[in-house]
Design an enzyme around this catalytic site. Structure first.
Site, PDB file in Angstrom:
ATOM      1  N   GLU A   1      34.901  48.341  46.684  1.00 55.50           N
ATOM      2  CA  GLU A   1      35.360  47.919  45.345  1.00 55.50           C
ATOM      3  C   GLU A   1      35.370  46.398  45.223  1.00 55.50           C
ATOM      4  O   GLU A   1      36.215  45.815  44.540  1.00 55.50           O
ATOM      5  CB  GLU A   1      36.700  48.562  44.984  1.00 55.50           C
ATOM      6  CG  GLU A   1      36.556  50.079  44.921  1.00 55.50           C
ATOM      7  CD  GLU A   1      37.629  50.805  44.173  1.00 55.50           C
ATOM      8  OE1 GLU A   1      38.246  50.203  43.280  1.00 55.50           O
ATOM      9  OE2 GLU A   1      37.828  51.994  44.476  1.00 55.50           O
TER      10      GLU A   1
HETATM   11  N1  COS Z   1      35.700  43.200  32.765  1.00 53.19           N
HETATM   12  C1  COS Z   1      34.855  43.257  31.710  1.00 53.19           C
HETATM   13  N2  COS Z   1      33.796  42.412  31.565  1.00 53.19           N
HETATM   14  C2  COS Z   1      33.603  41.502  32.534  1.00 53.19           C
HETATM   15  C3  COS Z   1      34.444  41.385  33.658  1.00 53.19           C
HETATM   16  C4  COS Z   1      35.526  42.268  33.745  1.00 53.19           C
HETATM   17  N3  COS Z   1      36.368  42.222  34.776  1.00 53.19           N
HETATM   18  N4  COS Z   1      33.992  40.378  34.440  1.00 53.19           N
HETATM   19  C5  COS Z   1      32.914  39.878  33.836  1.00 53.19           C
HETATM   20  N5  COS Z   1      32.676  40.557  32.677  1.00 53.19           N
HETATM   21  C6  COS Z   1      31.601  40.323  31.722  1.00 53.19           C
HETATM   22  C7  COS Z   1      31.346  38.834  31.534  1.00 53.19           C
HETATM   23  O1  COS Z   1      32.198  38.293  30.542  1.00 53.19           O
HETATM   24  C8  COS Z   1      29.883  38.835  31.118  1.00 53.19           C
HETATM   25  O2  COS Z   1      29.771  39.179  29.761  1.00 53.19           O
HETATM   26  P1  COS Z   1      29.376  38.060  28.633  1.00 53.19           P
HETATM   27  O3  COS Z   1      28.038  37.548  29.034  1.00 53.19           O
HETATM   28  O4  COS Z   1      29.388  38.828  27.350  1.00 53.19           O
HETATM   29  O5  COS Z   1      30.471  37.018  28.715  1.00 53.19           O
HETATM   30  C9  COS Z   1      29.303  39.993  31.907  1.00 53.19           C
HETATM   31  O6  COS Z   1      30.395  40.844  32.265  1.00 53.19           O
HETATM   32  C10 COS Z   1      28.614  39.562  33.181  1.00 53.19           C
HETATM   33  O7  COS Z   1      29.551  38.798  33.920  1.00 53.19           O
HETATM   34  P2  COS Z   1      29.114  37.733  35.003  1.00 53.19           P
HETATM   35  O8  COS Z   1      28.051  36.855  34.454  1.00 53.19           O
HETATM   36  O9  COS Z   1      30.368  37.117  35.507  1.00 53.19           O
HETATM   37  O10 COS Z   1      28.456  38.681  36.095  1.00 53.19           O
HETATM   38  P3  COS Z   1      27.964  38.351  37.557  1.00 53.19           P
HETATM   39  O11 COS Z   1      26.644  38.992  37.726  1.00 53.19           O
HETATM   40  O12 COS Z   1      28.114  36.903  37.862  1.00 53.19           O
HETATM   41  O13 COS Z   1      28.970  39.226  38.440  1.00 53.19           O
HETATM   42  C11 COS Z   1      30.822  39.658  39.810  1.00 53.19           C
HETATM   43  C12 COS Z   1      30.310  39.020  38.538  1.00 53.19           C
HETATM   44  C13 COS Z   1      30.208  39.059  41.052  1.00 53.19           C
HETATM   45  C14 COS Z   1      32.321  39.389  39.825  1.00 53.19           C
HETATM   46  C15 COS Z   1      30.563  41.181  39.764  1.00 53.19           C
HETATM   47  O14 COS Z   1      29.181  41.451  39.879  1.00 53.19           O
HETATM   48  C16 COS Z   1      31.287  41.973  40.812  1.00 53.19           C
HETATM   49  O15 COS Z   1      32.464  42.250  40.681  1.00 53.19           O
HETATM   50  N6  COS Z   1      30.557  42.366  41.872  1.00 53.19           N
HETATM   51  C17 COS Z   1      31.097  43.272  42.886  1.00 53.19           C
HETATM   52  C18 COS Z   1      30.798  44.667  42.517  1.00 53.19           C
HETATM   53  C19 COS Z   1      31.624  45.620  43.297  1.00 53.19           C
HETATM   54  O16 COS Z   1      32.838  45.570  43.288  1.00 53.19           O
HETATM   55  N7  COS Z   1      30.946  46.532  43.983  1.00 53.19           N
HETATM   56  C20 COS Z   1      31.583  47.555  44.705  1.00 53.19           C
HETATM   57  C21 COS Z   1      31.055  48.841  44.167  1.00 53.19           C
HETATM   58  S1  COS Z   1      32.194  50.075  43.921  1.00 53.19           S
HETATM   59  S2  COS Z   1      32.596  50.670  45.764  1.00 53.19           S
END
Ligand code: COS
Length: 379
Positions: free
Chosen positions: A363
């Protein structure tokens, strides 16, 4: 400010604690060793209402708050982290997502059976080449009239084998990055949907994890959750809540480590006295207790903020990264305090250390949590 749990929360804690100690504890070492899925434990958790704790009663859930959920998660994971992750995925990644983002038709058909615990859900986002970089997925969903054709591979899917339904993320529009990702609910029986073999894991070995294969799987268009292109935001918003559950799981493992360390150190005699009277052991126990209290406050704060409908994403990341690191340190020290005995499989002690490790990874890794935290601060 009030640090006192409500009467209902105390009752949930007592129920979960007694259930874990009497029903989950027997056989826990063997289930871990032989990778035996906790079938009876999961069925009993469903009967106790632990599989859809936060879901509204309209959809067969218990309608409880997130703090109650973290309390139950901590108690279950204190005894069997494998049962904890099955509970966590069904509650906070599957039921939460469906209640918040799915149509009433989907809620009627799937959420009701999932929140009651009669059937089980899985959440499938990661792929061989996309873990932390989650939007970089290759699984595609092509619209063909009244259905989608889904093809691709997902991996590291918790409950992939024992679940009945899977929340699946796939690309409906290529070349637009995260804006092309959509979310679906997929049934196990659909033609072309196959499961891989159970993975052989370091920890949480009694839970199942596998790859999922989709070969032109025909999924009804009505199984789309939200709109096309909203999938990535649905995934991230859901993980914000999921990470509180994993933080609570880590807290349970840390608390188990402290409990075992205290009782063993009072019994184990070295140099003519219990090792609990040696300062070297006392300092370890003091550090564990201090860090666990801090982790619990972070977990409860994140849960409280979610319940208050405040921005909580980075608070859940703080809770997860901190609690998982505390779990790793506490379980490592627990093995150290138990010495050679703790290193033996049958002691059940080294399992805590193996189970703790995944809480720093799934996660969202600790590194990703720090990205989320830093971004929220350096705006
Ligand atoms: N809730 C809703 N929307 C979100 C959000 C959240 N918590 N975090 C970011 N967003 C939105 C952003 O606002 C952006 O939208 P806008 O362009 O309209 O503003 C969009 O999502 C993309 O966000 P961002 O550019 O920050 O995406 P990134 O590709 O940089 O990724 C991370 C951000 C690294 C934080 C994300 O990919 C992540 O959490 N990765 C880990 C995934 C994970 O937990 N994997 C485990 C799998 S389940 S076992």
């Amino acid at each position: 400010m009030n640090f006192q749990l409500t009467e209902e929360q105390i009752l949930i804690q007592k129920t979960a604690r007694e259930f874990a100690d009497t029903e989950l504890a027997p056989g826990v070492v063997e289930r871990d060793d032989k990778k035996i899925w906790p079938k009876e434990g999961v069925a009993k958790m469903a009967a106790l209402g632990f599989m859809g704790m936060m879901t509204n009663s309209k959809w067969n859930g218990e309608g409880m708050d997130t703090i109650s959920y973290t309390i139950a998660m901590e108690e279950i994971s204190r005894v069997e982290a494998s049962a904890g992750v099955v509970m966590s995925v069904n509650n906070s990644l599957v039921c939460y997502l469906l209640e918040k983002f799915a149509s009433d038709h989907i809620k009627e058909k799937y959420l009701k059976v999932l929140a009651s615990g009669n059937q089980l859900g899985a959440f499938s986002l990661s792929e061989p080449q996309s873990g932390s970089d989650a939007s970089n997925m290759k699984t595609t969903a092509q619209k063909k009239g009244d259905h989608y054709l889904i093809s691709g591979i997902k991996n590291w899917v918790t409950s992939g084998i024992n679940s009945d339904y899977v929340i699946l993320f796939a690309v409906t529009e290529k070349g637009v990055g995260y804006k092309g990702v959509s979310c679906f609910i997929v049934e196990k029986g659909y033609t072309g949907f196959e499961m891989g073999k159970p993975e052989n894991k370091l920890g949480i070995r009694a839970s199942d994890t596998c790859e999922l294969y989709f070969d032109s799987v025909k999924v009804p268009a009505e199984n789309l959750i939200g709109k096309e292109g909203e999938g990535f935001k649905i995934a991230l918003a859901t993980l914000d809540g999921g990470r509180i559950g994993i933080a609570a799981q880590a807290l349970g493992i840390a608390q188990a480590s402290l409990n075992a360390s205290v009782s063993y150190s009072k019994e184990r005699i070295q140099f003519g006295k219990p090792i609990s009277t040696h300062q070297a052991i006392q300092f370890k126990i003091a550090d564990m207790a201090m860090e666990i209290e801090a982790a619990r406050l972070l977990v409860w704060q994140a849960a409280w903020k979610k319940d208050q409908k405040q921005q909580y994403g980075h608070f859940s990341s703080m809770a997860k990264v901190f609690a998982s690191e505390v779990a790793m340190r506490a379980s490592t020290q627990c093995v150290q305090i138990h010495g050679g005995f703790g290193f033996m499989r049958e002691s059940g002690i080294e399992r805590l250390m193996r189970d703790a490790k995944i809480t720093q990874i799934y996660e969202g890794t600790s590194e990703i949590q720090r990205v989320v935290i830093a971004r929220s601060i350096i705006k």
